[in-house]
Design an enzyme around this catalytic site. Structure first.
Site, mmCIF file in Angstrom:
data_model
loop_
_atom_site.group_PDB
_atom_site.id
_atom_site.type_symbol
_atom_site.label_atom_id
_atom_site.label_comp_id
_atom_site.label_asym_id
_atom_site.label_seq_id
_atom_site.Cartn_x
_atom_site.Cartn_y
_atom_site.Cartn_z
ATOM 1 C CB CYS A 84 -0.923 0.025 1.219
ATOM 2 S SG CYS A 84 0.021 -0.043 2.742
ATOM 3 C CB CYS A 103 -2.232 -3.057 8.054
ATOM 4 S SG CYS A 103 -3.383 -2.877 6.689
ATOM 5 C CB CYS A 112 -4.536 2.116 7.047
ATOM 6 S SG CYS A 112 -4.011 0.515 7.642
ATOM 7 C CG ASP A 146 -0.063 3.079 4.311
ATOM 8 O OD1 ASP A 146 -0.107 4.003 3.484
ATOM 9 O OD2 ASP A 146 -1.058 2.532 4.772
HETATM 10 FE FE1 FES Z 1 -1.253 0.363 4.314
HETATM 11 FE FE2 FES Z 1 -2.783 -0.675 6.141
HETATM 12 S S1 FES Z 1 -3.375 -0.083 4.152
HETATM 13 S S2 FES Z 1 -0.686 -0.329 6.259
#
Ligand code: FES
Length: 146
Positions: free
Chosen positions: A34, A103, A59, A36
């Site tokens: 993602c 995640c 998230c 992140d």
């Molecule tokens: Fe990226 Fe949860 S969607 S860490």
């Protein structure tokens, strides 16, 4: 309800958010699924993790799992922290939806990266179990993949 009460609690009131000045180990990892990012700071005295803080551009599930993970390793030994898995963190939160399990990997990997940094700073070899698999295409971008 998609998320457990514990997930919602840690998401809304995350523990140990912030950074530690002069941390003994700092680890930053990205989630390839993602994009992140998670950054983890450790204060280590002897072989005990005396303080831990995290920051994330992630998230809600990443925030909740990191918050829980920091609570699970604070006051523990390095050896204990090394065995913490994302599955154990998710279980401590009474579970995560299957599509959010990825995640929780951020927290586990950020702790491992911070511990690896701690060994590097001390000039000691990084234990094999702390080396993260590298997902670059080339296979020679970093110390993990040579
Ligand atoms: Fe990226 Fe949860 S969607 S860490």
């Amino acid at each position: 309800m998609l998320y457990s009460d514990k997930v919602m609690d840690h998401f809304e009131h995350p523990r140990n958010v912030g950074e530690i000045e002069n941390a003994d180990g700092v680890g930053q990892v990205g989630n390839p699924k993602c994009g992140d990012i998670m950054k983890m700071y450790l204060k280590i005295d002897g072989d005990v993790i005396t303080d831990v803080k995290f920051k994330t551009f992630g998230c809600g599930s990443a925030i909740a799992t990191s918050s829980m993970a920091t609570e699970m390793i604070k006051g523990k030994t390095i050896a204990e922290a090394m065995t913490l898995t994302n599955a154990a963190v998710a279980e401590a939160l009474d579970g995560l939806p299957a599509h959010k399990m990825h995640c929780s990997v951020l927290a586990e990997e950020a702790i491992k990266a911070a511990l690896a940094d701690y060994y590097q700073k001390k000039g000691e070899p990084v234990p094999e179990s702390l080396k993260l698999p590298c997902d670059c295409e080339e296979g020679h971008c970093c110390s993990s993949c040579g």
